[in-house]
Every structure is written in C-alpha cells, then in structure tokens.
Write an enzyme that holds these catalytic residues in place. Structure first.
Site: not given
Length: 338
Positions: A13, A58-59
C-alpha cells in the site's frame, strides 16, 4: 558524514496511489518517491532506491522473494550503512522474521516498514513511517550502527522483526511485540532502548544464508478436531502445532498414537501457543505431557511467524551443526526469551 541508505521497495500500500478515474489503487513509479515525499531530501542521509521490477502484494511475498532481498543486501552490504525495506503489511512480520535468520552476523540496521493508507491519501501514515524509518536506519554513534538487527517500524514504534505480529487490519497502530519490549519509540525525540537491542557474536562475520525449505506445515488445533486427519496429510518434515494456552491438547490415546506415528515417520513437531502473549510451558498441565512423551519441541514464547520461518531456515540447512531440535531451541536472533 552522511550515511548511505539503500531503500528496497517490494510493493504494498505504501507505494500506491489512487486512480481517480477508476477509484482503484495502483502502484506508482517508486523511483519518483522524492517527488511524492520531498522531505526525504532534508534528511541527513543519502537514499538510493531499488524497486522490485514488478511490485508485489504482500500476500505474494514468500521464500523466493526473501532470498532476493537477502541476496541483494549481501551484495550491497559494504556500500551502504543501512537498509530500509518497504513492504505490504499483511506478511511483513513473516519477511522480517525470515530475514532475521538469513542475515547472520549483522552489524547494520535492516528495517521494514509499510503503511495502512497510500502515500497520496490525505490521512496517510506512509510519510511518518517512511521518514522515521530512514532516521532509525541511518542512526550511528561513534561510527557504529545503533541498531544491528532486523527490525520493523510502524506507527511510532520500533520492534524486533522476529518478535512482531500484525494484529489490526484497521488501525494505524497495527503491530505488536507482545513478548518483547519495543526497541524504540518516536516522539518529540527519537528514542531507542539500547538495553533491548540484539548483538551478534563478536567473532561472527556477516553472511547471507539463503537456505529456506518449504517442507513445513502449520496447523492450528481447535476443539473437536479429528487428529486422525494427520494420517492423510502428505509427508512433511516439520509440523508446527499451534495449541491451546500454555501448551495443551486433547488428552486421548488417539492423540498420542497419532503424534507418535508422525515422529516415527521422521516428522519434527514444534509446539507454539495460540495466545498472542505468553508462551508454551510443557509440563505445566497434564494435557501437555504428551509432547514430552513424543519428543516434541517447545516453541516457548516465539511468534507463529517466527516459528514458521525459523523452521524453514533450519530444515536441511548444512550451515548448522547439531540436530534440528537443538538448533530450534536455541535463541538465534533474539526470537525467544532466554
């Protein structure tokens, strides 16, 4: 003397902005970060930017990306005084934990940060997190880095990376270090708790150990769970069981037989707690004695993220002498309490 900091942008983000035509968030060219945050030019450090070619949610961050980051830090270790990694928040504690084990003999700061809102948002937390992280990354005294470990900075708090966990998807104060004091706090002054800092052994030279095995399974125990399901799982080398409270599980003969069979098949069993604060104390209650009987490993007060990445790093790693259990029980980077 201006310290040199390498800023590695992986995604998340913090590096996004709103597309006002669609209303969706999209990644911007991070090499233009100095235009987004002109205050960076006022810092008493030189910042070089190295963005991932394709920013990742980030996943999508995992072992291969951890290796890329660790390898890049290793190649540039002598050129820079500190390293700041910008990362999505959902798995940042996993990356911080993994890097803490992979970067041995660290004598320079490696800090991860991110944000809950994009840099372009009017209420963003990105600027403060980024600017203060750069301060901590370039903090030296008597020509020695004050911070010499992998840390995570978020919402005024500096935490040990392998002690951190994300506990809120809503609040700016999204991270906690429940079993270890904070390393520092940003206020009117930039504070750091020197007595809490980790130091590698004096004779240990810096190196990047890229060994990461993915033959690790994490399983949360829950009331009514059929432990017989373990029999249909594919062979795994390490099973991390997240059990109740201070280390209890169902007190049945089936539980004992199932765990014993796993051990006989060569599976290492690590026991960690479902509680955020505190840890496992095998033997405190009768329902934890089965772990002693089958030769399971106590994770004591380690976080789940740190237990997973520590197991992945140690498994089949030729750079460690001794058994897996002996090394897992050792405090390698301040991840467990002595």
């Amino acid at each position: 003397m201006k310290r040199k900091v390498l800023l590695i942008y992986t995604g998340g983000t913090i590096g996004m902005e709103k597309d006002y035509e669609t209303g969706s968030l999209r990644a911007f060219n991070f090499e233009n970060i100095f235009e987004k945050i002109p205050e960076m030019k006022l810092l008493e450090c030189e910042v070089s930017v190295h963005p991932f070619k394709i920013p990742l949610d980030s996943s999508d961050m995992g072992p291969e990306e951890w290796k890329i980051i660790a390898n890049y830090i290793s190649k540039n270790y002598e050129k820079f005084d500190g390293f700041l990694i910008l990362h999505g928040t959902d798995t940042m504690s996993y990356t911080a934990s993994a890097l803490s084990f992979m970067l041995k003999g660290l004598r320079k700061p490696v800090i991860l940060t991110g944000s809950q809102l994009p840099i372009g948002d009017l209420r963003t937390d990105a600027k403060e997190n980024l600017l203060t992280s750069l301060y901590y990354t370039s903090l030296y005294e008597n020509d020695e880095a004050v911070l010499q470990e992998v840390a995570l900075y978020f919402e005024y708090k500096l935490l040990r990376g392998n002690r951190s966990l994300k506990y809120s998807a809503e609040f700016f104060d999204a991270y906690q270090s429940p079993n270890y004091p904070i390393l520092g706090q940003s206020g009117v002054h930039l504070n750091i708790e020197k007595e809490q800092l980790f130091r590698a052994d004096k004779d240990e030279k810096f190196s990047a150990d890229l060994n990461i095995s993915q033959d690790v399974l994490f399983w949360r125990i829950f009331p009514g769970m059929q432990v017989s399901h373990f029999h249909v799982l594919p062979q795994m080398k390490v099973l991390i069981l997240q059990v109740f409270g201070s280390g209890t599980i169902f007190n049945t003969e089936k539980t004992k037989k199932t765990l014993q069979q796993l051990r006989e098949n060569g599976t290492e069993i690590v026991v960690v707690s479902q509680c955020i604060s505190g840890g496992v104390t095998i033997g405190k209650y009768n329902n934890s004695n089965v772990f002693t009987e089958v030769g399971a490993i106590s994770g004591t007060d380690i976080t789940a993220e740190s237990a997973i990445t520590k197991a992945m790093h140690l498994l089949d790693n030729p750079n460690y002498s001794g058994t897996f259990s002996e090394n897992f029980e050792r405090n390698l980077r301040g991840e467990i309490s002595e």
